[in-house]
Design an enzyme around this catalytic site. Structure first.
Site, short mmCIF file in Angstrom:
data_model
loop_
_atom_site.label_atom_id
_atom_site.label_comp_id
_atom_site.label_asym_id
_atom_site.label_seq_id
_atom_site.Cartn_x
_atom_site.Cartn_y
_atom_site.Cartn_z
N ASP A 256 0.83 -1.21 0.00
CA ASP A 256 0.00 0.00 0.00
C ASP A 256 0.86 1.25 0.00
O ASP A 256 1.45 1.61 1.02
CB ASP A 256 -0.91 -0.01 1.24
CG ASP A 256 -1.84 1.19 1.28
OD1 ASP A 256 -2.00 1.85 0.22
OD2 ASP A 256 -2.40 1.47 2.35
N LYS A 263 1.49 7.99 0.90
CA LYS A 263 1.93 7.90 2.29
C LYS A 263 3.30 8.55 2.46
O LYS A 263 4.08 8.65 1.50
CB LYS A 263 2.02 6.43 2.72
CG LYS A 263 0.71 5.71 2.85
CD LYS A 263 0.93 4.28 3.27
CE LYS A 263 -0.39 3.54 3.44
NZ LYS A 263 -1.14 4.01 4.61
N ASP A 274 0.09 -4.85 5.02
CA ASP A 274 -1.30 -4.45 4.84
C ASP A 274 -2.17 -5.60 4.33
O ASP A 274 -3.37 -5.42 4.14
CB ASP A 274 -1.39 -3.26 3.88
CG ASP A 274 -2.58 -2.36 4.17
OD1 ASP A 274 -3.11 -2.43 5.29
OD2 ASP A 274 -2.98 -1.58 3.28
N ASP A 333 -5.94 6.55 -0.06
CA ASP A 333 -5.30 5.74 0.98
C ASP A 333 -6.32 5.07 1.89
O ASP A 333 -5.96 4.33 2.80
CB ASP A 333 -4.33 6.60 1.80
CG ASP A 333 -3.37 5.77 2.64
OD1 ASP A 333 -3.13 4.60 2.27
OD2 ASP A 333 -2.88 6.27 3.67
N GLU A 335 -8.23 2.68 0.94
CA GLU A 335 -8.52 1.70 -0.11
C GLU A 335 -9.00 0.36 0.42
O GLU A 335 -9.69 -0.38 -0.26
CB GLU A 335 -7.28 1.49 -0.99
CG GLU A 335 -6.27 0.47 -0.48
CD GLU A 335 -5.65 0.83 0.87
OE1 GLU A 335 -5.30 -0.11 1.61
OE2 GLU A 335 -5.51 2.01 1.19
N ARG A 337 -11.20 -0.45 2.64
CA ARG A 337 -12.66 -0.56 2.72
C ARG A 337 -13.29 -0.69 1.34
O ARG A 337 -14.38 -1.25 1.19
CB ARG A 337 -13.22 0.65 3.48
CG ARG A 337 -13.01 1.99 2.79
CD ARG A 337 -13.10 3.17 3.74
NE ARG A 337 -11.95 3.23 4.63
CZ ARG A 337 -11.79 4.16 5.58
NH1 ARG A 337 -12.73 5.08 5.76
NH2 ARG A 337 -10.73 4.16 6.34
#
Length: 510
Positions: A256, A263, A274, A333, A335, A337
Protein backbone atom coordinates in the site's frame (compact mmCIF):
# COMPACT_ATOMS: atom_id res chain seq x y z
CA UNK A 1 9.61 -27.71 15.15
CA UNK A 2 8.36 -31.00 16.50
CA UNK A 3 6.13 -30.85 19.58
CA UNK A 4 5.64 -33.83 21.88
CA UNK A 5 3.42 -34.30 24.93
CA UNK A 6 4.61 -36.67 27.60
CA UNK A 7 3.67 -37.79 31.09
CA UNK A 8 6.75 -36.59 32.91
CA UNK A 9 6.91 -36.07 36.70
CA UNK A 10 9.49 -33.47 37.72
CA UNK A 11 11.93 -36.05 39.06
CA UNK A 12 11.85 -37.87 35.72
CA UNK A 13 12.15 -34.68 33.67
CA UNK A 14 15.63 -34.08 35.04
CA UNK A 15 16.88 -37.27 33.37
CA UNK A 16 14.98 -36.76 30.08
CA UNK A 17 17.31 -36.49 27.09
CA UNK A 18 17.55 -32.78 26.26
CA UNK A 19 19.95 -29.89 25.78
CA UNK A 20 17.92 -27.62 28.05
CA UNK A 21 15.30 -28.14 30.74
CA UNK A 22 12.76 -25.48 31.62
CA UNK A 23 10.75 -26.07 34.78
CA UNK A 24 7.50 -24.15 35.27
CA UNK A 25 6.69 -23.69 38.95
CA UNK A 26 3.40 -22.45 40.37
CA UNK A 27 2.58 -20.91 43.74
CA UNK A 28 1.77 -24.17 45.50
CA UNK A 29 4.53 -26.06 47.37
CA UNK A 30 6.28 -28.89 45.53
CA UNK A 31 5.48 -32.34 46.89
CA UNK A 32 8.34 -34.29 45.30
CA UNK A 33 11.37 -35.40 47.35
CA UNK A 34 13.80 -35.70 44.45
CA UNK A 35 16.98 -33.55 44.27
CA UNK A 36 15.58 -31.08 41.71
CA UNK A 37 12.37 -30.50 43.71
CA UNK A 38 14.41 -29.99 46.87
CA UNK A 39 16.66 -27.49 45.13
CA UNK A 40 13.72 -25.49 43.75
CA UNK A 41 11.95 -25.50 47.13
CA UNK A 42 15.12 -24.23 48.83
CA UNK A 43 15.51 -21.46 46.25
CA UNK A 44 11.91 -20.35 46.80
CA UNK A 45 12.33 -20.37 50.57
CA UNK A 46 15.44 -18.21 50.23
CA UNK A 47 13.61 -15.72 48.03
CA UNK A 48 15.71 -16.50 44.95
CA UNK A 49 12.60 -17.42 42.92
CA UNK A 50 9.76 -14.98 43.67
CA UNK A 51 6.18 -16.04 42.93
CA UNK A 52 5.80 -13.54 40.11
CA UNK A 53 5.15 -14.65 36.55
CA UNK A 54 8.28 -14.60 34.44
CA UNK A 55 10.81 -14.55 37.28
CA UNK A 56 13.68 -16.92 36.52
CA UNK A 57 16.41 -18.89 38.20
CA UNK A 58 19.10 -20.16 35.82
CA UNK A 59 21.09 -23.18 36.98
CA UNK A 60 24.16 -24.94 35.59
CA UNK A 61 23.99 -28.74 35.75
CA UNK A 62 22.21 -28.61 39.14
CA UNK A 63 21.83 -32.38 39.59
CA UNK A 64 23.94 -35.17 38.05
CA UNK A 65 21.41 -36.44 35.51
CA UNK A 66 20.06 -33.04 34.40
CA UNK A 67 21.13 -31.08 31.29
CA UNK A 68 23.79 -28.39 31.71
CA UNK A 69 21.20 -25.68 31.09
CA UNK A 70 18.28 -25.65 33.52
CA UNK A 71 15.94 -22.66 33.83
CA UNK A 72 13.31 -22.54 36.56
CA UNK A 73 10.47 -20.12 35.79
CA UNK A 74 7.65 -18.96 38.01
CA UNK A 75 4.14 -19.16 36.58
CA UNK A 76 2.62 -17.60 39.71
CA UNK A 77 -1.15 -18.21 39.60
CA UNK A 78 -0.82 -20.62 36.65
CA UNK A 79 -3.18 -18.64 34.41
CA UNK A 80 -2.58 -18.59 30.67
CA UNK A 81 -1.14 -15.07 30.65
CA UNK A 82 1.30 -15.93 33.45
CA UNK A 83 2.42 -19.07 31.63
CA UNK A 84 2.99 -17.10 28.45
CA UNK A 85 5.20 -14.62 30.32
CA UNK A 86 7.19 -17.40 32.00
CA UNK A 87 7.75 -19.47 28.86
CA UNK A 88 8.79 -16.45 26.82
CA UNK A 89 11.33 -15.34 29.44
CA UNK A 90 12.68 -18.85 30.04
CA UNK A 91 13.27 -19.61 26.37
CA UNK A 92 15.05 -16.27 25.94
CA UNK A 93 17.33 -17.23 28.84
CA UNK A 94 17.99 -20.72 27.42
CA UNK A 95 18.66 -19.50 23.89
CA UNK A 96 22.34 -18.85 24.64
CA UNK A 97 22.88 -22.60 25.01
CA UNK A 98 21.56 -23.09 21.43
CA UNK A 99 19.58 -26.16 22.44
CA UNK A 100 18.25 -28.50 19.77
CA UNK A 101 16.07 -30.43 22.21
CA UNK A 102 14.17 -28.70 25.00
CA UNK A 103 12.00 -30.17 27.74
CA UNK A 104 9.38 -27.80 29.14
CA UNK A 105 8.14 -29.43 32.34
CA UNK A 106 5.27 -28.42 34.63
CA UNK A 107 6.35 -29.04 38.21
CA UNK A 108 2.71 -29.32 39.34
CA UNK A 109 -0.55 -30.47 37.80
CA UNK A 110 -1.41 -28.57 34.59
CA UNK A 111 -4.80 -28.29 32.91
CA UNK A 112 -5.48 -28.09 29.18
CA UNK A 113 -5.50 -24.28 29.09
CA UNK A 114 -2.06 -24.19 30.72
CA UNK A 115 -0.62 -26.65 28.23
CA UNK A 116 -2.09 -24.79 25.30
CA UNK A 117 -0.66 -21.50 26.57
CA UNK A 118 2.78 -23.09 26.93
CA UNK A 119 2.76 -24.50 23.38
CA UNK A 120 1.61 -21.24 21.80
CA UNK A 121 4.08 -19.16 23.82
CA UNK A 122 6.98 -21.47 22.97
CA UNK A 123 6.16 -21.42 19.26
CA UNK A 124 5.92 -17.63 19.28
CA UNK A 125 9.19 -17.20 21.17
CA UNK A 126 11.09 -19.58 18.89
CA UNK A 127 9.69 -18.44 15.52
CA UNK A 128 12.29 -17.18 13.04
CA UNK A 129 11.58 -15.85 9.54
CA UNK A 130 14.14 -17.09 7.02
CA UNK A 131 12.46 -17.18 3.60
CA UNK A 132 14.29 -14.25 1.99
CA UNK A 133 17.57 -14.30 3.94
CA UNK A 134 20.76 -15.70 2.39
CA UNK A 135 22.33 -16.75 5.68
CA UNK A 136 19.26 -18.10 7.35
CA UNK A 137 19.88 -18.67 11.04
CA UNK A 138 16.93 -20.88 11.74
CA UNK A 139 15.60 -21.58 15.20
CA UNK A 140 18.03 -24.12 16.75
CA UNK A 141 15.26 -25.88 18.69
CA UNK A 142 14.14 -28.87 16.67
CA UNK A 143 12.21 -30.78 19.30
CA UNK A 144 10.20 -29.51 22.28
CA UNK A 145 8.69 -31.90 24.80
CA UNK A 146 5.89 -30.67 27.06
CA UNK A 147 6.10 -32.64 30.29
CA UNK A 148 3.05 -32.88 32.56
CA UNK A 149 2.03 -35.20 35.42
CA UNK A 150 -0.88 -36.59 33.34
CA UNK A 151 -0.58 -36.27 29.55
CA UNK A 152 -3.81 -38.03 28.66
CA UNK A 153 -5.99 -35.48 30.47
CA UNK A 154 -4.64 -32.57 28.40
CA UNK A 155 -4.03 -34.25 25.05
CA UNK A 156 -6.98 -32.66 23.25
CA UNK A 157 -5.87 -29.14 24.20
CA UNK A 158 -2.28 -29.98 23.25
CA UNK A 159 -3.41 -31.15 19.81
CA UNK A 160 -5.51 -28.00 19.40
CA UNK A 161 -2.51 -25.84 20.27
CA UNK A 162 -0.23 -27.59 17.79
CA UNK A 163 -2.84 -27.13 15.05
CA UNK A 164 -3.13 -23.45 15.91
CA UNK A 165 0.64 -23.04 15.78
CA UNK A 166 0.58 -24.28 12.19
CA UNK A 167 -2.01 -21.63 11.30
CA UNK A 168 -0.37 -18.79 13.19
CA UNK A 169 3.03 -19.49 11.66
CA UNK A 170 1.51 -19.69 8.18
CA UNK A 171 -0.01 -16.25 8.73
CA UNK A 172 3.31 -14.93 10.02
CA UNK A 173 5.15 -16.34 7.02
CA UNK A 174 2.98 -14.59 4.45
CA UNK A 175 2.69 -11.43 6.50
CA UNK A 176 6.47 -11.16 6.75
CA UNK A 177 7.22 -11.73 3.08
CA UNK A 178 8.30 -8.63 1.14
CA UNK A 179 5.80 -7.42 -1.44
CA UNK A 180 7.86 -8.77 -4.35
CA UNK A 181 7.67 -12.21 -2.70
CA UNK A 182 3.97 -11.86 -1.89
CA UNK A 183 2.14 -10.58 -4.94
CA UNK A 184 -1.61 -11.18 -5.34
CA UNK A 185 -0.83 -14.11 -7.65
CA UNK A 186 1.60 -15.62 -5.12
CA UNK A 187 -0.96 -15.23 -2.35
CA UNK A 188 -3.51 -16.99 -4.54
CA UNK A 189 -1.07 -19.85 -5.16
CA UNK A 190 -0.60 -20.20 -1.41
CA UNK A 191 -4.38 -20.46 -1.01
CA UNK A 192 -4.59 -23.12 -3.72
CA UNK A 193 -1.90 -25.07 -1.87
CA UNK A 194 -4.04 -25.05 1.27
CA UNK A 195 -7.04 -26.51 -0.52
CA UNK A 196 -5.65 -30.00 -1.06
CA UNK A 197 -7.85 -32.65 0.49
CA UNK A 198 -11.47 -33.78 0.31
CA UNK A 199 -12.90 -31.12 2.64
CA UNK A 200 -11.36 -28.15 0.82
CA UNK A 201 -11.95 -26.19 -2.34
CA UNK A 202 -10.31 -23.07 -3.76
CA UNK A 203 -11.36 -20.84 -6.66
CA UNK A 204 -9.27 -17.91 -7.84
CA UNK A 205 -10.70 -15.15 -10.01
CA UNK A 206 -8.64 -12.76 -12.12
CA UNK A 207 -9.35 -9.24 -13.41
CA UNK A 208 -11.81 -10.32 -16.11
CA UNK A 209 -13.94 -12.31 -13.66
CA UNK A 210 -13.74 -9.49 -11.09
CA UNK A 211 -15.00 -7.02 -13.70
CA UNK A 212 -17.76 -9.40 -14.80
CA UNK A 213 -19.00 -9.62 -11.19
CA UNK A 214 -19.30 -5.84 -11.09
CA UNK A 215 -16.68 -5.39 -8.38
CA UNK A 216 -15.98 -1.82 -9.40
CA UNK A 217 -14.61 -0.70 -6.02
CA UNK A 218 -12.11 -3.57 -5.85
CA UNK A 219 -11.10 -3.18 -9.49
CA UNK A 220 -10.68 0.57 -9.00
CA UNK A 221 -8.06 0.09 -6.30
CA UNK A 222 -6.24 -2.55 -8.36
CA UNK A 223 -6.07 -0.56 -11.60
CA UNK A 224 -3.02 1.48 -10.61
CA UNK A 225 -0.76 -1.59 -10.34
CA UNK A 226 0.94 -3.75 -12.95
CA UNK A 227 0.27 -6.76 -10.70
CA UNK A 228 -3.12 -8.27 -11.64
CA UNK A 229 -5.68 -8.54 -8.87
CA UNK A 230 -6.87 -11.87 -7.52
CA UNK A 231 -10.10 -12.72 -5.72
CA UNK A 232 -9.59 -15.85 -3.64
CA UNK A 233 -12.50 -18.06 -2.55
CA UNK A 234 -11.52 -20.79 -0.09
CA UNK A 235 -14.06 -23.28 1.26
CA UNK A 236 -13.81 -25.83 4.05
CA UNK A 237 -16.72 -28.23 4.54
CA UNK A 238 -16.35 -29.90 7.90
CA UNK A 239 -20.10 -30.12 8.59
CA UNK A 240 -23.17 -31.06 6.60
CA UNK A 241 -23.59 -29.37 3.23
CA UNK A 242 -26.71 -27.53 4.35
CA UNK A 243 -25.11 -26.01 7.45
CA UNK A 244 -24.66 -22.26 7.11
CA UNK A 245 -20.96 -21.36 6.89
CA UNK A 246 -19.01 -18.71 8.72
CA UNK A 247 -17.46 -16.42 6.11
CA UNK A 248 -14.10 -14.79 6.83
CA UNK A 249 -13.12 -11.83 4.65
CA UNK A 250 -9.46 -10.80 4.75
CA UNK A 251 -8.04 -7.54 3.41
CA UNK A 252 -5.30 -8.48 0.95
CA UNK A 253 -3.47 -5.27 -0.01
CA UNK A 254 -0.07 -6.83 -0.69
CA UNK A 255 1.52 -3.39 -0.74
CA UNK A 256 0.00 0.00 0.00
CA UNK A 257 1.65 3.19 -1.22
CA UNK A 258 -1.49 5.16 -0.47
CA UNK A 259 -1.99 5.73 -4.20
CA UNK A 260 -2.34 9.37 -5.29
CA UNK A 261 -2.88 10.24 -1.61
CA UNK A 262 0.71 9.10 -1.10
CA UNK A 263 1.93 7.90 2.29
CA UNK A 264 5.04 9.41 3.93
CA UNK A 265 8.26 7.60 3.02
CA UNK A 266 9.19 6.80 6.62
CA UNK A 267 8.27 3.23 7.51
CA UNK A 268 6.44 2.72 4.22
CA UNK A 269 8.22 -0.65 4.01
CA UNK A 270 5.81 -1.82 6.71
CA UNK A 271 2.95 -1.49 4.24
CA UNK A 272 3.81 -5.01 3.10
CA UNK A 273 1.90 -5.94 6.26
CA UNK A 274 -1.30 -4.45 4.84
CA UNK A 275 -2.35 -7.96 3.76
CA UNK A 276 -2.22 -9.41 7.28
CA UNK A 277 -6.01 -9.73 7.28
CA UNK A 278 -5.68 -11.99 4.26
CA UNK A 279 -2.78 -13.82 5.91
CA UNK A 280 -4.93 -14.50 8.98
CA UNK A 281 -7.66 -16.02 6.81
CA UNK A 282 -5.11 -18.29 5.14
CA UNK A 283 -3.70 -19.13 8.59
CA UNK A 284 -7.16 -20.18 9.77
CA UNK A 285 -7.50 -22.52 6.80
CA UNK A 286 -4.07 -23.98 7.56
CA UNK A 287 -5.24 -24.69 11.12
CA UNK A 288 -8.56 -26.09 9.87
CA UNK A 289 -6.56 -28.56 7.82
CA UNK A 290 -4.86 -29.77 10.99
CA UNK A 291 -7.85 -29.84 13.34
CA UNK A 292 -10.77 -30.64 10.97
CA UNK A 293 -13.61 -29.29 13.18
CA UNK A 294 -17.25 -29.95 12.32
CA UNK A 295 -18.05 -26.54 10.81
CA UNK A 296 -18.29 -24.99 7.36
CA UNK A 297 -16.03 -22.02 6.70
CA UNK A 298 -15.58 -19.79 3.65
CA UNK A 299 -12.57 -17.53 3.21
CA UNK A 300 -12.73 -14.55 0.84
CA UNK A 301 -9.59 -12.58 0.01
CA UNK A 302 -9.60 -9.61 -2.37
CA UNK A 303 -5.88 -9.27 -3.17
CA UNK A 304 -4.22 -6.41 -5.03
CA UNK A 305 -1.65 -3.64 -4.68
CA UNK A 306 -2.51 0.02 -4.09
CA UNK A 307 -0.03 1.68 -6.42
CA UNK A 308 0.26 5.01 -8.18
CA UNK A 309 0.51 5.26 -11.97
CA UNK A 310 -1.40 6.98 -14.76
CA UNK A 311 -4.33 4.58 -14.39
CA UNK A 312 -4.68 4.92 -10.61
CA UNK A 313 -7.90 6.23 -9.13
CA UNK A 314 -7.88 9.87 -8.06
CA UNK A 315 -9.55 11.81 -5.25
CA UNK A 316 -12.98 12.75 -6.50
CA UNK A 317 -13.44 9.65 -8.67
CA UNK A 318 -16.69 7.74 -8.22
CA UNK A 319 -16.69 3.93 -8.21
CA UNK A 320 -19.67 1.61 -8.51
CA UNK A 321 -19.50 -1.26 -6.05
CA UNK A 322 -20.80 -4.79 -6.60
CA UNK A 323 -23.82 -3.94 -4.45
CA UNK A 324 -24.79 -1.19 -6.91
CA UNK A 325 -23.99 1.56 -4.40
CA UNK A 326 -21.60 4.25 -5.60
CA UNK A 327 -18.62 5.59 -3.66
CA UNK A 328 -16.84 8.92 -4.00
CA UNK A 329 -13.12 8.39 -3.39
CA UNK A 330 -11.99 11.32 -1.26
CA UNK A 331 -8.76 9.63 -0.21
CA UNK A 332 -7.07 6.86 -2.19
CA UNK A 333 -5.30 5.74 0.98
CA UNK A 334 -8.67 4.58 2.35
CA UNK A 335 -8.52 1.70 -0.11
CA UNK A 336 -8.99 -1.28 2.20
CA UNK A 337 -12.66 -0.56 2.72
CA UNK A 338 -13.11 -0.31 -1.06
CA UNK A 339 -11.89 -3.83 -1.72
CA UNK A 340 -13.67 -5.21 1.34
CA UNK A 341 -17.07 -3.78 0.43
CA UNK A 342 -17.20 -5.85 -2.76
CA UNK A 343 -16.03 -8.96 -0.93
CA UNK A 344 -18.75 -8.43 1.70
CA UNK A 345 -21.36 -8.22 -1.05
CA UNK A 346 -20.01 -11.43 -2.56
CA UNK A 347 -20.30 -13.15 0.84
CA UNK A 348 -24.10 -12.91 0.66
CA UNK A 349 -24.31 -15.76 -1.88
CA UNK A 350 -23.23 -18.28 0.75
CA UNK A 351 -26.27 -17.55 2.98
CA UNK A 352 -23.80 -17.23 5.86
CA UNK A 353 -24.41 -17.80 9.54
CA UNK A 354 -22.02 -14.91 10.17
CA UNK A 355 -19.51 -12.82 8.25
CA UNK A 356 -16.34 -11.50 9.88
CA UNK A 357 -13.95 -9.22 8.05
CA UNK A 358 -10.38 -8.84 9.23
CA UNK A 359 -8.34 -5.86 8.12
CA UNK A 360 -5.40 -3.62 8.92
CA UNK A 361 -7.86 -0.84 8.24
CA UNK A 362 -7.11 2.35 10.16
CA UNK A 363 -4.29 4.13 11.93
CA UNK A 364 -7.04 5.56 14.13
CA UNK A 365 -7.53 2.13 15.69
CA UNK A 366 -3.83 2.06 16.61
CA UNK A 367 -4.26 5.41 18.37
CA UNK A 368 -7.36 4.15 20.18
CA UNK A 369 -6.15 0.71 21.31
CA UNK A 370 -2.41 0.50 20.66
CA UNK A 371 -0.95 -2.92 19.95
CA UNK A 372 -2.65 -4.90 22.72
CA UNK A 373 -6.21 -5.37 21.51
CA UNK A 374 -7.82 -5.49 18.07
CA UNK A 375 -10.83 -3.29 17.47
CA UNK A 376 -14.14 -5.17 17.31
CA UNK A 377 -17.20 -3.68 15.64
CA UNK A 378 -20.55 -5.43 15.34
CA UNK A 379 -24.22 -4.49 15.63
CA UNK A 380 -24.95 -8.06 16.80
CA UNK A 381 -24.47 -8.55 20.55
CA UNK A 382 -24.35 -12.35 20.37
CA UNK A 383 -21.69 -12.40 17.67
CA UNK A 384 -19.65 -9.70 19.41
CA UNK A 385 -19.78 -11.59 22.72
CA UNK A 386 -18.63 -14.82 21.08
CA UNK A 387 -15.66 -13.05 19.50
CA UNK A 388 -14.76 -11.39 22.79
CA UNK A 389 -14.84 -14.75 24.58
CA UNK A 390 -12.60 -16.21 21.90
CA UNK A 391 -10.20 -13.31 22.31
CA UNK A 392 -9.95 -13.92 26.05
CA UNK A 393 -9.51 -17.69 25.81
CA UNK A 394 -6.84 -17.38 23.10
CA UNK A 395 -5.07 -14.37 24.69
CA UNK A 396 -5.66 -12.71 21.29
CA UNK A 397 -7.85 -10.02 22.77
CA UNK A 398 -10.19 -7.50 21.16
CA UNK A 399 -12.24 -4.56 22.42
CA UNK A 400 -15.73 -3.72 21.26
CA UNK A 401 -16.12 -0.28 19.73
CA UNK A 402 -19.33 1.73 19.06
CA UNK A 403 -21.37 1.80 15.85
CA UNK A 404 -23.89 4.56 16.60
CA UNK A 405 -25.76 5.68 13.50
CA UNK A 406 -24.60 9.27 13.98
CA UNK A 407 -21.02 8.23 13.20
CA UNK A 408 -22.08 7.56 9.61
CA UNK A 409 -23.15 11.17 8.95
CA UNK A 410 -19.65 12.12 7.84
CA UNK A 411 -19.76 9.66 4.94
CA UNK A 412 -22.38 11.64 3.05
CA UNK A 413 -21.43 12.77 -0.48
CA UNK A 414 -22.91 15.25 -2.95
CA UNK A 415 -21.73 13.14 -5.88
CA UNK A 416 -22.25 9.50 -4.86
CA UNK A 417 -24.20 7.34 -2.43
CA UNK A 418 -21.37 7.73 0.07
CA UNK A 419 -17.79 8.91 0.46
CA UNK A 420 -15.01 6.52 1.41
CA UNK A 421 -13.86 8.65 4.37
CA UNK A 422 -15.29 11.03 6.93
CA UNK A 423 -13.27 13.46 9.07
CA UNK A 424 -10.33 12.69 11.37
CA UNK A 425 -12.50 12.16 14.43
CA UNK A 426 -13.36 8.51 15.23
CA UNK A 427 -11.67 7.30 12.04
CA UNK A 428 -11.82 3.61 13.02
CA UNK A 429 -15.55 3.90 13.72
CA UNK A 430 -16.42 5.74 10.50
CA UNK A 431 -14.44 3.13 8.51
CA UNK A 432 -16.54 0.42 10.16
CA UNK A 433 -19.70 2.41 9.40
CA UNK A 434 -18.70 2.42 5.73
CA UNK A 435 -18.37 -1.37 5.73
CA UNK A 436 -21.66 -1.75 7.58
CA UNK A 437 -23.48 -0.28 4.56
CA UNK A 438 -22.72 -3.55 2.71
CA UNK A 439 -23.82 -5.98 5.43
CA UNK A 440 -27.59 -5.60 5.78
CA UNK A 441 -28.30 -9.20 4.76
CA UNK A 442 -26.29 -11.11 7.37
CA UNK A 443 -24.78 -11.05 10.84
CA UNK A 444 -21.50 -9.17 10.61
CA UNK A 445 -18.45 -8.24 12.63
CA UNK A 446 -15.35 -6.27 11.72
CA UNK A 447 -11.93 -6.74 13.31
CA UNK A 448 -9.53 -3.82 12.83
CA UNK A 449 -6.09 -5.34 13.38
CA UNK A 450 -3.98 -2.35 12.35
CA UNK A 451 -2.37 -2.24 15.79
CA UNK A 452 -2.03 -5.96 16.44
CA UNK A 453 -1.10 -7.57 13.09
CA UNK A 454 2.58 -6.69 13.27
CA UNK A 455 5.27 -5.17 15.48
CA UNK A 456 7.68 -2.40 14.54
CA UNK A 457 11.20 -1.57 15.69
CA UNK A 458 13.73 -4.23 16.66
CA UNK A 459 10.96 -6.85 16.92
CA UNK A 460 9.56 -5.95 13.48
CA UNK A 461 7.45 -8.75 12.10
CA UNK A 462 3.97 -10.20 11.71
CA UNK A 463 2.29 -11.53 14.85
CA UNK A 464 -0.10 -14.03 13.23
CA UNK A 465 -3.03 -12.35 14.97
CA UNK A 466 -5.96 -12.84 15.04
CA UNK A 467 -5.69 -16.51 13.95
CA UNK A 468 -5.95 -17.62 17.58
CA UNK A 469 -9.07 -15.57 18.20
CA UNK A 470 -10.75 -16.77 15.01
CA UNK A 471 -9.91 -20.42 15.64
CA UNK A 472 -11.28 -20.32 19.20
CA UNK A 473 -14.44 -18.69 17.83
CA UNK A 474 -14.83 -21.38 15.16
CA UNK A 475 -14.05 -24.27 17.51
CA UNK A 476 -16.58 -23.04 20.06
CA UNK A 477 -19.15 -22.70 17.29
CA UNK A 478 -18.32 -26.18 15.96
CA UNK A 479 -19.15 -27.63 19.37
CA UNK A 480 -22.66 -26.17 19.21
CA UNK A 481 -25.62 -27.20 17.04
CA UNK A 482 -25.52 -25.38 13.70
CA UNK A 483 -28.71 -24.20 12.03
CA UNK A 484 -29.19 -25.54 8.52
CA UNK A 485 -29.74 -23.06 5.72
CA UNK A 486 -33.43 -23.04 4.82
CA UNK A 487 -33.96 -23.80 1.13
CA UNK A 488 -30.25 -23.57 0.59
CA UNK A 489 -30.44 -24.08 -3.17
CA UNK A 490 -33.08 -21.40 -3.59
CA UNK A 491 -31.20 -18.93 -1.40
CA UNK A 492 -27.94 -19.55 -3.22
CA UNK A 493 -29.65 -19.23 -6.59
CA UNK A 494 -31.35 -15.97 -5.65
CA UNK A 495 -28.10 -14.58 -4.27
CA UNK A 496 -26.14 -15.62 -7.34
CA UNK A 497 -28.69 -13.91 -9.57
CA UNK A 498 -28.33 -10.67 -7.62
CA UNK A 499 -24.55 -10.68 -7.33
CA UNK A 500 -23.22 -12.63 -10.30
CA UNK A 501 -22.59 -16.28 -11.02
CA UNK A 502 -20.57 -18.49 -8.72
CA UNK A 503 -16.96 -18.98 -9.82
CA UNK A 504 -15.87 -21.94 -11.84
CA UNK A 505 -13.10 -23.99 -10.28
CA UNK A 506 -10.25 -22.71 -12.40
CA UNK A 507 -7.02 -20.83 -12.19
CA UNK A 508 -7.24 -17.09 -12.58
CA UNK A 509 -6.53 -15.28 -15.82
CA UNK A 510 -4.51 -12.08 -15.77
Amino acid sequence: MNFQLKTLPLAQSASEKADALIVLVGEKPLVGKDPLSDLISAARSAGDLPDKAGKLLSLYHPVPQAPRCVVVASIADGKSGSIRSAVTAALAAARGAKPARVVLAFAQQADGAAVRAAVLAAADALYVYTTTTSKAEANPVRHLTIGVPDAESVKSEFDKAVGMVAGIEFAKEWGNRPANHCTPAMLADAAVGLAKGPKFKCDVLGPKEIAKLGMGAFAGVAQGSSEPARFIVLQYQGAAKGDAPVVLVGKGITFDTGGVSLKPAAEMDEMKFDMCGAASVLGVFRALGELRPAINVVGLVPACENMNDGKAIKPGDVLKSMSGQTVEVLNTDAEGRLILCDALTYAKRFSPAAVIDIATLTGACVIALGGLRSGLFSPDDQLASALQRAGESSLDRCWRMPLDDEYGEGLKSNFADMANIAGRAAGAVTAAKFLQKFTADFKWAHLDIAGTAWKSGAAKGATGRPVGLLMDFLLERAAQPVKAVATAKGAASKSAGAAGKAPRKARARA
